[in-house]
Design an enzyme around this catalytic site. Structure first.
Site, PDB file in Angstrom:
ATOM      1  N   GLU A  35      -1.875  -3.193  -4.571  1.00 27.17           N
ATOM      2  CA  GLU A  35      -1.572  -3.237  -2.969  1.00 27.17           C
ATOM      3  C   GLU A  35      -2.903  -3.577  -2.383  1.00 27.17           C
ATOM      4  O   GLU A  35      -3.929  -2.891  -2.704  1.00 27.17           O
ATOM      5  CB  GLU A  35      -1.169  -1.855  -2.625  1.00 27.17           C
ATOM      6  CG  GLU A  35      -0.706  -1.555  -1.258  1.00 27.17           C
ATOM      7  CD  GLU A  35       0.327  -2.493  -0.700  1.00 27.17           C
ATOM      8  OE1 GLU A  35       0.588  -2.803   0.438  1.00 27.17           O
ATOM      9  OE2 GLU A  35       1.187  -3.171  -1.723  1.00 27.17           O
ATOM     10  N   GLU A  93      -3.925 -10.104   6.085  1.00 19.83           N
ATOM     11  CA  GLU A  93      -4.552 -10.135   4.821  1.00 19.83           C
ATOM     12  C   GLU A  93      -4.279 -11.126   3.848  1.00 19.83           C
ATOM     13  O   GLU A  93      -5.273 -11.825   3.217  1.00 19.83           O
ATOM     14  CB  GLU A  93      -4.115  -8.817   4.086  1.00 19.83           C
ATOM     15  CG  GLU A  93      -4.598  -7.552   4.394  1.00 19.83           C
ATOM     16  CD  GLU A  93      -3.817  -6.315   4.298  1.00 19.83           C
ATOM     17  OE1 GLU A  93      -4.363  -5.124   4.806  1.00 19.83           O
ATOM     18  OE2 GLU A  93      -2.739  -6.257   3.689  1.00 19.83           O
ATOM     19  N   ASP A 121       2.214   0.801   2.790  1.00 25.71           N
ATOM     20  CA  ASP A 121       2.348   1.473   1.425  1.00 25.71           C
ATOM     21  C   ASP A 121       3.666   2.063   1.268  1.00 25.71           C
ATOM     22  O   ASP A 121       4.028   1.608   0.199  1.00 25.71           O
ATOM     23  CB  ASP A 121       1.545   2.803   1.315  1.00 25.71           C
ATOM     24  CG  ASP A 121      -0.093   2.366   1.755  1.00 25.71           C
ATOM     25  OD1 ASP A 121      -0.431   1.343   1.247  1.00 25.71           O
ATOM     26  OD2 ASP A 121      -0.852   3.227   2.219  1.00 25.71           O
TER      27      ASP A 121
END
Length: 461
Positions: free
Chosen positions: A268, A298, A441
């Protein structure tokens, strides 16, 4: 369908590491923001915003980056490097909630609350305050070495008195919050959070030397591993160690986990401000793992580190689905990933190679479970039991859902996609979330575990 898939996933045994911390949460309102701006003066804040500090060394750095995040409505995380500033934060804010933070900690608690068969969580620092943040569930274990053997204890029984604690301060903001910056009135466009992440020398990302030899045993025991926290590595430490040292050790950990059986490993990814460090993490670790999860900001950071600056800039500026698809294709090929999962406010996407054992319909089911779990978490603030997935099932897909599908089909027509399996779904979007912490998450956990469950069912795990 979602419920049945969760039921299958709950039969898995999972390992997660490395980063846990205590999240001290502040629910921001306009008055608090105004007070901070007035304390330093609007002009000073504006000047510092233009300088765009990459880390927080003094209070004005914090205020400037916070106002920037509020103005754009984008979730952001900025490292706090000056340990002395902790006292300033504690004197300026009253924390509304203290709870488990850090990807590994959030994921471990989520899996334990969803009643997965067995959840192993490892973090190199386990002080009592940290251990108490873990849920008291009988399926949650922390690996320790006793008498030369691997022993599994509940985290709240395995803490060490003198371990350091990492406290991250999270400032939750709501769409519609207004404040003034000089002559300008700012209205926050989206709900989100601004994270001041503690990056101190005392907190490191590694596996203790005595546990390392037992990683193959852990890898053999579990169906999958979710690794995170590499954004906490620093380029250099005062004791002479550096990022290269910790990344070499991280590579050894992954290879040890996979030594006895090729256990599937998901990484992750989280934003790394320093380009050099970002590049090191990508080149060292991505080729060793099977799956990577990240958000659209990201992926732009990753592409920029790989030298695709123009494409990264386009993703940052225009946020077009076709650019994200193109970036995903580049990443999955250059790093030889089995699976790439990208989550954004409005959609979640999987990119896999055409020979992936799962069909596009099955991959879509996996993403459906992921967005439903995240919608449950956003609605409730946390997920306490598997039944609570029904809350997410009642959350509608976001209003841009049809537009997302349309743009995705256009992108597929325009780009060569024959060698890939590409799946996109609109997210279930909670209008007034109780909390936005841990949603990424939760998506990645739901996606990866359901992916593993379907692989297992096909005899591919």
């Amino acid at each position: 369908m979602v419920r049945e898939l969760l039921e299958k996933a709950r039969g898995l045994s999972m390992f997660t590491a490395y980063n846990t911390n205590v999240d001290a949460i502040v629910y921001l309102n306009g008055e608090t923001v105004q007070r901070l701006i007035d304390e330093f003066g609007a002009e000073a804040v504006k000047r510092r915003m233009e300088e765009y500090p990459r880390e927080i060394n003094e209070p004005l750095d914090f205020v400037a980056r916070l106002v920037h995040a509020l103005k754009t409505g984008k979730p952001m995380a900025v490292p706090l490097v000056n340990e002395e500033l902790q006292a300033w934060f504690d004197s300026h804010f009253k924390y509304d909630v203290e709870r488990m933070g850090g990807q590994a900690g959030i994921i471990a608690n989520l899996l334990a609350n969803l009643d997965f068969r067995e959840v192993l969580v490892y973090t190199p620092h386990l002080a009592k305050r940290q251990a108490e943040m873990f849920v008291k569930k009988p399926n949650l274990f922390y690996p320790v070495v006793e008498g030369g053997k691997l022993v599994l204890k509940h985290p709240w029984e395995a803490y060490r008195e003198n371990d350091p604690v990492k406290v991250n301060r999270i400032f939750e903001f709501r769409a519609g919050t207004t404040f003034r910056l000089g002559n300008e009135t700012i209205t926050v466009p989206f709900s989100g959070r601004f994270i001041v992440s503690a990056r101190f020398e005392s907190i490191r990302i590694y596996t203790e030397p005595e546990l390392k030899p037992f990683l193959p045993e852990i890898g053999q025991r579990v169906d999958g591993a979710i690794l995170s926290g590499y954004q906490g590595i620093k380029l250099r430490y005062s004791d002479g160690k550096d990022a290269n040292y910790y990344l070499r050790e991280a590579k050894k950990d992954i290879l040890l986990l996979k030594r006895e059986k090729d256990v599937k490993v998901h990484l992750e990814f989280a934003s790394i401000q320093n380009r050099e460090l970002r590049k090191k993490v990508i080149y060292n670790l991505f080729p060793l793992v099977d799956s990577v999860g990240m958000d659209e900001a990201e992926i732009a950071y990753v592409l920029s580190a790989l030298g695709y600056d123009k494409l990264a800039e386009r993703i940052f500026t225009y946020n077009r689905i076709e650019d994200t698809v193109l970036g995903g294709k580049i990443l999955i090929d250059e790093m030889n990933l089995e699976l790439l999962q990208i989550h954004t406010i409005y959609y979640i996407m999987y990119i896999a190679h055409a020979n992936n054992p799962l069909s596009e319909a099955e991959l879509r089911q996996s993403l459906e479970l992921a967005t439903t779990l995240a919608a449950s978490r956003a609605s409730l603030g946390d997920i306490a039991s598997p039944d609570q997935i029904s809350v997410g099932m009642n959350v509608p897909y976001n209003e841009r859902g049809e537009y997302v599908k349309l743009r995705f089909e256009e992108a597929k027509r325009r780009l060569r996609t024959k060698e890939y399996k590409l799946v996109i779904i609109p997210t279930r979007l909670v209008q007034n979330p109780v909390s936005t912490v841990g949603l990424g998450d939760t998506i990645s956990t739901g996606a990866f575990t359901s992916y593993l469950a379907m692989l297992k069912e096909k005899g591919e795990l």
